[in-house]
Write a protein that holds these residues in place. Structure first.
Motif, mmCIF file in Angstrom:
data_model
loop_
_atom_site.group_PDB
_atom_site.id
_atom_site.type_symbol
_atom_site.label_atom_id
_atom_site.label_comp_id
_atom_site.label_asym_id
_atom_site.label_seq_id
_atom_site.Cartn_x
_atom_site.Cartn_y
_atom_site.Cartn_z
ATOM 1 N N GLU A 138 -10.360 -4.101 0.397
ATOM 2 C CA GLU A 138 -9.309 -4.713 -0.494
ATOM 3 C C GLU A 138 -7.865 -4.101 0.093
ATOM 4 O O GLU A 138 -6.596 -4.664 0.127
ATOM 5 C CB GLU A 138 -9.246 -4.091 -1.989
ATOM 6 N N ILE A 139 -7.828 -2.823 0.525
ATOM 7 C CA ILE A 139 -6.543 -2.161 1.099
ATOM 8 C C ILE A 139 -6.222 -3.219 2.504
ATOM 9 O O ILE A 139 -5.228 -3.575 2.689
ATOM 10 C CB ILE A 139 -6.967 -0.723 1.687
ATOM 11 N N ASP A 187 -15.580 2.358 10.946
ATOM 12 C CA ASP A 187 -14.608 1.420 11.867
ATOM 13 C C ASP A 187 -13.429 0.896 11.207
ATOM 14 O O ASP A 187 -12.609 0.788 11.565
ATOM 15 C CB ASP A 187 -15.446 0.305 12.505
ATOM 16 N N LEU A 188 -13.893 0.283 9.731
ATOM 17 C CA LEU A 188 -12.769 -0.280 8.943
ATOM 18 C C LEU A 188 -11.821 0.722 8.589
ATOM 19 O O LEU A 188 -10.578 0.843 8.615
ATOM 20 C CB LEU A 188 -13.491 -0.896 7.748
ATOM 21 N N LEU A 219 0.733 -1.229 0.130
ATOM 22 C CA LEU A 219 0.007 -0.141 -0.045
ATOM 23 C C LEU A 219 0.876 1.193 -0.124
ATOM 24 O O LEU A 219 1.858 1.370 0.688
ATOM 25 C CB LEU A 219 -1.098 0.096 1.446
ATOM 26 N N CYS A 220 0.622 2.127 -0.904
ATOM 27 C CA CYS A 220 1.337 3.395 -1.005
ATOM 28 C C CYS A 220 0.597 4.386 0.082
ATOM 29 O O CYS A 220 -0.492 4.631 -0.466
ATOM 30 C CB CYS A 220 1.486 3.850 -2.423
ATOM 31 N N LEU A 221 1.092 4.948 0.950
ATOM 32 C CA LEU A 221 0.349 5.821 1.768
ATOM 33 C C LEU A 221 0.424 7.174 1.147
ATOM 34 O O LEU A 221 1.023 7.497 0.490
ATOM 35 C CB LEU A 221 1.171 5.909 3.154
ATOM 36 N N THR A 255 -13.832 9.407 -0.045
ATOM 37 C CA THR A 255 -13.316 8.869 -1.352
ATOM 38 C C THR A 255 -13.388 7.414 -1.214
ATOM 39 O O THR A 255 -12.896 7.000 -2.563
ATOM 40 C CB THR A 255 -12.136 9.549 -1.371
ATOM 41 N N TYR A 256 -13.668 6.781 -0.271
ATOM 42 C CA TYR A 256 -13.422 5.158 -0.513
ATOM 43 C C TYR A 256 -14.966 4.605 -0.392
ATOM 44 O O TYR A 256 -15.838 5.011 0.170
ATOM 45 C CB TYR A 256 -12.568 4.696 0.582
ATOM 46 N N LYS A 257 -14.772 3.330 -1.032
ATOM 47 C CA LYS A 257 -16.168 2.481 -0.976
ATOM 48 C C LYS A 257 -15.567 1.239 0.260
ATOM 49 O O LYS A 257 -14.588 1.139 0.236
ATOM 50 C CB LYS A 257 -16.450 1.952 -2.304
#
Length: 243
Positions: A213-214, A231-232, A191-193, A205-207
């Motif tokens: 997946e991350i 929470d995720l 994962l690129c931070l 901006t995330y589903k």
């Protein structure tokens, strides 16, 4: 590994107070350097700086400095200070957005001495040496990318530094130059931070599927049952702290 550095105007040296030299000599503890056929870990406390320097100049150049690493580090950082003092706006030509206040912090860092160069200082190394830098945290399967804004992978070298498994403030690099296949593997499997200040973009901006997946990519323990989006997101943020 050796890369030709860009030709810069010879800077004016600034004499530092004696106390900084003495402090730096205390910082440069007599640590035994670690180098073998595969890995190089500088003996000096500021492993980030010395890894990048060795990547750009070459391992033989590093060895030729002998026992004068403390003074040489001061002199090299004086060059950075003089260069950026003359053209500070060039610090904004990377993928990292920085403010005018942070530019001043970088200049201050170049005339002071610290145990390890900061993330802001890494931006200065990217611009001055014209080299991209990846900091890899392989135990957490994530990395930070510092690169020139006009980066073209075919023309810019990439210095890959690996966070030490035991010591939080130490880094090492491979003795041979990282090939494009290895770098591509890092970018595809880790994962690129988003930045050194915050690991993720805004939650909106995330589903949920993207966050899942991350979590899977970084190998984060999810526990039993599915988590709500907030929470995720929070759990991933906490996991991705750079330490």
């Amino acid at each position: 590994m050796v890369q030709e550095s860009s030709k810069l105007e010879e800077p004016k040296y600034y004499e530092l107070p004696k106390v900084l030299v003495e402090k730096n000599e205390r910082i440069q503890k007599p640590v035994t350097s670690t180098s073998n056929a595969e890995w190089f870990e500088p003996a000096q406390s500021d492993t980030l700086f010395w890894c990048v320097y060795t990547f750009v100049k070459g391992y033989s150049d590093y060895l030729m400095i002998g026992s004068k690493y403390a003074n040489y580090e001061i002199e090299e950082k004086q060059k950075l200070f003089a260069f950026f003092k003359k053209c500070p706006k060039i610090l904004k030509t990377t993928n990292c957005k920085i403010t005018n206040a942070q530019t001043e912090e970088i200049l201050s860092e170049m005339v002071g001495m610290q145990e390890q160069i900061s993330f802001l200082g890494i931006i200065a190394l990217v611009v001055y040496y014209r080299v991209n830098i990846l900091l890899v945290h392989d135990t957490k399967k994530m990395y930070l990318s510092f690169c020139l804004a006009d980066d073209e992978e075919t023309t810019q070298k990439t210095c890959v530094l690996y966070k030490h498994h035991k010591y939080a403030k130490r880094y090492k690099m491979r003795m041979y130059e990282e090939d494009t296949e290895t770098i591509s593997t890092i970018k595809n499997s880790m994962l690129c931070l988003e930045s050194y200040m915050k690991p993720l973009r805004a939650i909106s901006t995330y589903k949920v599927s993207e966050l899942e997946e991350i979590a899977q990519k970084i190998g984060m323990e999810m526990g039993e049952g599915s988590l709500k989006k907030h929470d995720l997101y929070t759990k991933i943020q906490e996991y991705c702290v750079w330490q």
